[in-house]
Design an enzyme around this catalytic site. Sequence first.
Site, PDB file in Angstrom:
ATOM      1  N   ASP A 158      50.728  -5.271 -32.414  1.00 45.12           N
ATOM      2  CA  ASP A 158      50.053  -6.486 -31.938  1.00 45.12           C
ATOM      3  C   ASP A 158      49.308  -7.113 -33.113  1.00 45.12           C
ATOM      4  OD1 ASP A 158      47.929  -4.670 -32.238  1.00 45.12           O
ATOM      5  OD2 ASP A 158      48.030  -4.149 -30.112  1.00 45.12           O
ATOM      6  N   ASP A 215      45.794  -8.895 -34.378  1.00 45.39           N
ATOM      7  CA  ASP A 215      44.383  -9.123 -34.086  1.00 45.39           C
ATOM      8  C   ASP A 215      43.805 -10.129 -35.067  1.00 45.39           C
ATOM      9  OD1 ASP A 215      44.346  -7.209 -32.022  1.00 45.39           O
ATOM     10  OD2 ASP A 215      44.185  -5.598 -33.488  1.00 45.39           O
ATOM     11  N   ASP A 270      36.909   1.213 -38.764  1.00 44.93           N
ATOM     12  CA  ASP A 270      36.961   2.666 -38.922  1.00 44.93           C
ATOM     13  C   ASP A 270      37.498   3.125 -40.287  1.00 44.93           C
ATOM     14  OD1 ASP A 270      39.466   1.733 -38.115  1.00 44.93           O
ATOM     15  OD2 ASP A 270      39.659   3.050 -36.378  1.00 44.93           O
TER      16      ASP A 270
HETATM   17  P1  ATP Z   1      47.600   0.146 -33.617  1.00 41.40           P
HETATM   18  O1  ATP Z   1      47.503  -1.177 -32.897  1.00 41.40           O
HETATM   19  O2  ATP Z   1      48.841   0.347 -34.394  1.00 41.40           O
HETATM   20  O3  ATP Z   1      47.241   1.289 -32.772  1.00 41.40           O
HETATM   21  P2  ATP Z   1      45.273  -0.830 -34.982  1.00 41.40           P
HETATM   22  O4  ATP Z   1      44.667  -0.469 -36.314  1.00 41.40           O
HETATM   23  O5  ATP Z   1      45.666  -2.250 -34.799  1.00 41.40           O
HETATM   24  O6  ATP Z   1      46.476   0.147 -34.755  1.00 41.40           O
HETATM   25  P3  ATP Z   1      43.600  -1.180 -32.711  1.00 41.40           P
HETATM   26  O7  ATP Z   1      43.120  -0.159 -31.776  1.00 41.40           O
HETATM   27  O8  ATP Z   1      44.525  -2.235 -32.241  1.00 41.40           O
HETATM   28  O9  ATP Z   1      44.258  -0.379 -33.894  1.00 41.40           O
HETATM   29  O10 ATP Z   1      42.325  -1.827 -33.376  1.00 41.40           O
HETATM   30  C1  ATP Z   1      42.387  -2.977 -34.221  1.00 41.40           C
HETATM   31  C2  ATP Z   1      41.369  -2.834 -35.360  1.00 41.40           C
HETATM   32  O11 ATP Z   1      40.052  -2.730 -34.836  1.00 41.40           O
HETATM   33  C3  ATP Z   1      41.557  -1.589 -36.211  1.00 41.40           C
HETATM   34  O12 ATP Z   1      42.493  -1.786 -37.244  1.00 41.40           O
HETATM   35  C4  ATP Z   1      40.161  -1.367 -36.734  1.00 41.40           C
HETATM   36  O13 ATP Z   1      39.902  -2.206 -37.821  1.00 41.40           O
HETATM   37  C5  ATP Z   1      39.279  -1.797 -35.585  1.00 41.40           C
HETATM   38  N1  ATP Z   1      38.921  -0.669 -34.696  1.00 41.40           N
HETATM   39  C6  ATP Z   1      39.576  -0.251 -33.579  1.00 41.40           C
HETATM   40  N2  ATP Z   1      38.973   0.796 -33.018  1.00 41.40           N
HETATM   41  C7  ATP Z   1      37.902   1.069 -33.768  1.00 41.40           C
HETATM   42  C8  ATP Z   1      36.877   2.059 -33.704  1.00 41.40           C
HETATM   43  N3  ATP Z   1      36.864   2.966 -32.730  1.00 41.40           N
HETATM   44  N4  ATP Z   1      35.911   2.025 -34.657  1.00 41.40           N
HETATM   45  C9  ATP Z   1      35.938   1.099 -35.648  1.00 41.40           C
HETATM   46  N5  ATP Z   1      36.876   0.170 -35.764  1.00 41.40           N
HETATM   47  C10 ATP Z   1      37.857   0.138 -34.848  1.00 41.40           C
HETATM   48 MG    MG Z   2      46.385  -3.152 -33.036  1.00 36.80          MG
END
Ligand code: ATP
Ligand code: MG
Length: 434
Positions: free
Chosen positions: A51, A53, A133
């Site tokens: 996705d 963001d 994170d």
């Molecule tokens: P994927 O969508 O492939 O699981 P992602 O990195 O996009 O990986 P998401 O859960 O969609 O993960 O979160 C988007 C972004 O928000 C992350 O890349 C990170 O920068 C931030 N983020 C998400 N969860 C946390 C958390 N628990 N603590 C700090 N930052 C977070």
């Molecule tokens: Mg994501």
Amino acid sequence: MVIGRNEHGISRKQFSPNAIKVLYRLKDGGFDAYLVGGCVRDILLGQQPKDFDVVTNATPEQVKKLFRNCRLIGRRFRLAHIVFGREIIEVATMRGHHEAAEDKNQISQSSDQGQLLRDNVFGSIEEDAERRDFTINALYYSINDFSIHDFANGIAAINARQIELIGDPQTRYREDPVRMLRAVRFATKLDMTIAPATEKPIKELASLLDNIPPARLFEETLKLFLNGKAEENFLMLRRYGLFKSLFPALDKILDKNTEGLEHSLIQQMFRNTDERINADKKVTPAFIFAALLWFPLLKIAKQLQLSEQLSEYDAYTQAMNKVLSENAQHIAVPKRFTLGARDIWHIQQRLDKRSGQRAFRLTQQPRFKAAYDFLLLRVQAGEHQHQELANWWSEYLSKDVNGQKDMVRALGSQGAPKGRRRSRRRSSPKPATE
Ligand code: ATP
Ligand code: MG
């Protein structure tokens, strides 16, 4: 650090056109906006993002005014969702440090363990980066200069293939213990290693997951089990002591015999799940949870039979309630999946009763296919005593109606329920692993 337009090798076309549209709309509205997190990271690694963001300095309300197809969601984090048919672009407002808030209690809150309960303090992009994170998740792509802005040495971590927390690992895990699960998920998903300092506190802090609401843990476990890397995730979670906080009863059983049938069934189940996911086949969480709770279920059933003098059937049925309610304290599995798990368990007991119309009727149950797969899994994991039964069902399912009738007839008295009809339910054979 800004990585210029040609150095990073990313082109705007690799992002979703809708996400780019959102960036331009925000820019035209006078705001800063970036693509951030997983999508930038995945594209740099040559993977397809799940996705897209967006992060902006517009508040959620300001975002809402710019988009007709926008809805605001979330309490812990207030977010805007811009909806384009089936695609949703998530737009977050840049977050700052919670200590900086004027009225702390109103906007951001921590628990006694240092866990962040609410986090709605807005901030600059540098602050936003520090709040994320992992360093690889703090990369921002801007349409102002078509460049990547790297505030936390994320590019270096990508090159070194390291999962590295931003800031002090202890503090960051205490703020949000789910980051431990995320470290595992990203390490396996991206084929990276967890950096030593990021890895070190995990074992000691693993039990902080007990403070996470069960609904969130359900979401996180699904991500761990349905991303095509479930087997690796399972082994890694066990290694770091994280599995214990998710499935304490099973973890204990696995600890007792790390090479036993139990371990091989769970590992095989995850391996099969990965194969199905990677072949674009359907996987139901009901099956996964039926397997994860199978051994705790059998253990409780056995205990109940002894302590309460229950029949095997009653003990088995009561054990289902007990194992599911114990599990719900940790992981909130929605009812549609627990009902599915119950069906799979119930059918296990009935698979050897095939006489008359029974075999046919069993195949008409909505969960029959999953229950049959579960039997195959048990055999595959080492319950060789059911090999013949599994072969029989495989053959039965491959035949037409007449062939199936012949097979049932050939069973003779085999496959008929034992004992008098009235007592059949109570005397049903025990689950075969016992
Ligand atoms: P994927 O969508 O492939 O699981 P992602 O990195 O996009 O990986 P998401 O859960 O969609 O993960 O979160 C988007 C972004 O928000 C992350 O890349 C990170 O920068 C931030 N983020 C998400 N969860 C946390 C958390 N628990 N603590 C700090 N930052 C977070
Ligand atoms: Mg994501």
